[in-house]
Design an enzyme around this catalytic site. Sequence first.
Site, PDB file in Angstrom:
ATOM      1  N   MET A 163     -28.890  43.214  46.900  1.00  0.00           N
ATOM      2  CA  MET A 163     -27.800  42.418  47.475  1.00  0.00           C
ATOM      3  C   MET A 163     -26.598  43.348  47.651  1.00  0.00           C
ATOM      4  O   MET A 163     -26.067  43.868  46.669  1.00  0.00           O
ATOM      5  CB  MET A 163     -27.468  41.303  46.493  1.00  0.00           C
ATOM      6  N   TYR A 440     -20.179  40.458  36.987  1.00  0.00           N
ATOM      7  CA  TYR A 440     -20.793  40.501  38.325  1.00  0.00           C
ATOM      8  C   TYR A 440     -21.235  39.116  38.795  1.00  0.00           C
ATOM      9  O   TYR A 440     -21.188  38.148  38.062  1.00  0.00           O
ATOM     10  CB  TYR A 440     -21.899  41.546  38.440  1.00  0.00           C
ATOM     11  N   GLU A 441     -21.610  39.076  40.057  1.00  0.00           N
ATOM     12  CA  GLU A 441     -22.011  37.824  40.709  1.00  0.00           C
ATOM     13  C   GLU A 441     -20.860  36.823  40.732  1.00  0.00           C
ATOM     14  O   GLU A 441     -21.034  35.633  40.539  1.00  0.00           O
ATOM     15  CB  GLU A 441     -23.244  37.243  39.991  1.00  0.00           C
ATOM     16  N   GLY A 442     -19.659  37.339  40.968  1.00  0.00           N
ATOM     17  CA  GLY A 442     -18.457  36.506  40.930  1.00  0.00           C
ATOM     18  C   GLY A 442     -17.967  36.446  39.503  1.00  0.00           C
ATOM     19  O   GLY A 442     -18.613  35.816  38.643  1.00  0.00           O
TER      20      GLY A 442
END
Length: 596
Positions: A163, A440-442
């Site tokens: 991603m 991570y991932e927001g």
Amino acid sequence: MPTYKAPVSDTLFLLTDVFDYAKYANAPGFSEAPIDVVEAVLAEGAKFVEEVVQPLNRVGDIEGCKRNPDGSVTTPKGFKEAYKAFVEGGWVGLAGDPAYGGQGLPIFLSVLFGEYATAANLAFAMYPGLTNGAVAALMAYAGDELKSRYLPKMTTGEWTGTMNLTEPHCGTDLGLIKTRAAPQADGSYAITGQKIFISAGEHDLADNIIHLVLARIEGAPPGTKGISLFLVPKFLPDADGGIGARNGVVCGAIEHKMGIHGNSTAVMNYDGAKGWLVGELHRGLHAMFVMMNSARLGVGVQGLALSEAAYQNAAAYAKDRRQGRSLKGAVEPDKPADILLVHPDVRRMLLEIRAFNEAARALMVWVAISEDEARLSPDPKARQAAEDRLGLMTPVLKGVFTDYGFANAVKAQQVLGGHGYIAEWGVEQFVRDARIAMIYEGANGVQALDLVARKLPKDGGRAIMAFSSEVSQFLAAAKDEAALAPYVGGLRASFGHLQEASMWLMKNGLADANNAGAASYDYMHLLGLTALGYMWARIVKAALARQANGESNPAIDAKLPLARFFSERMLPETAAHLARLSSGAASVMALPADAF
Ligand SMILES: Cc1cc2nc3c(=O)[nH]c(=O)nc-3n(C[C@H](O)[C@H](O)[C@H](O)COP(=O)(O)OP(=O)(O)OC[C@H]3O[C@@H](n4cnc5c(N)ncnc54)[C@H](O)[C@@H]3O)c2cc1C
């Protein structure tokens, strides 16, 4: 050396007794996985991760990934062989579409197995985890040509996925993305730009790596409305679908970081790399959200998984280590000292971790089942309810589970005293590994904003109202069940705090956006604790039913004191969350920026 045993019987108890798995027997998607199949898959998966994946956790931490001068990356010793076995065992494609070589089992099973794989070795589990997220996005948005070219190899894990969102100047604010995509005569795009912090961006586990990359074409609208999603393979597939020419994307560096050393965090340089559009032009963020949502749940599970691994090692230590005497006199006077477990404060730490873990596992099961229901239920109302639950709980799992994951790893470290700080015991690795899940991932602050600004008001507050109505009905029914009374007092109070907080937000958040922003983190934790309290209430009900049947099982019996501990010692935290959030934004915003 740390150890790990996957909690298969706890997972099964949750499925059968708490969530009444039998009721899904004929439901689309679930009928492929009757409970005996679920049990066999979980037991086999547990054995695999315990024997093959977990022993590499420490090696991976010590060795880390190495970038070679040609830009290739070598993963730690043993990872390649273990990944091959992971693919051959069908673990990557557990819930994959059979049309592309997947096993066609429900998604929830893949999530539950994911907890075990992650607890065994987070850095390793990220490679297949990201691949599954990329597959989900391609399934939802790629055209037939891309699907048939890439999905057969990605679904099984033969090729892995990544991603690519983050750029040096752009993390949370994806509207700032600069990577460019230039349309080519053959319908492809030439991708140019730099992405940083790309997990599994380069490695030697798979023959090919398929990058999902956010970029903008010339003349695209500014901000997030001008971003498109592209599939960019490391190697272009040849006419037979095998490995063809090298594409213009290389790993420029890998990061030296606090934890997850076995996962390569890569700087990816795209120099006119060939890519193909996924979904509609300028709607890339929309398509990428499929992968991001899957990753957010996966990261939430990382919090639980590391908390469980840390607990198991700390509990084993506390049963073995002898220091001091019980406050009420020696428990084992013939020994030089009593075990750590006689001390209330050591028990407090262990119980705080375990009381979180077992309720969090229940919440994870509930949300994971909702993923399948939201996709496949023939009943539109059930589909909508499941979709609402999934949307509401995704930021909670990501934000709350990972905060607890890290805090619990620290608590487990504390149980080991100085030995917790020493590498050979492995608990300090859990602390370092767990930390990234909050970022991570927001980052978790952004999860809280997503909850308060998007998930709560969506569809007129339908999701939070459905959750509230369910808890409220449970509590009303519990009034007539005397046996439940000692376990639901905390939930009753916390649920009241949640309702007050929701009302406060509705009134004050709309009047001043900073009120919503300043309240968001506490609200996320208040909802999280209440949801965990609700899970404990349901677990207790199921455990009491087992006991009423005359069953004697120490693991089930232990649910009652754990639920009581959670109710009396952890749920009171919701009062503090309510007090903080309803004080508003004034004290948060008072200091001028130049005074910091
Ligand atoms: C080990 C590792 C692996 C990663 N893997 C990937 C990957 O595979 N793919 C990928 O694309 N990225 C990846 N990332 C990047 C990661 O997702 C970002 O670091 C993260 O989203 C935060 O972005 P940032 O670092 O730029 O921080 P910033 O966006 O600069 O944020 C800094 C702080 O400000 C807060 N903040 C920012 N904006 C707001 C706002 N509007 N409101 C409130 N608070 C705000 C954040 O919560 C955070 O606390 C990885 C990062 C690391 C360290």
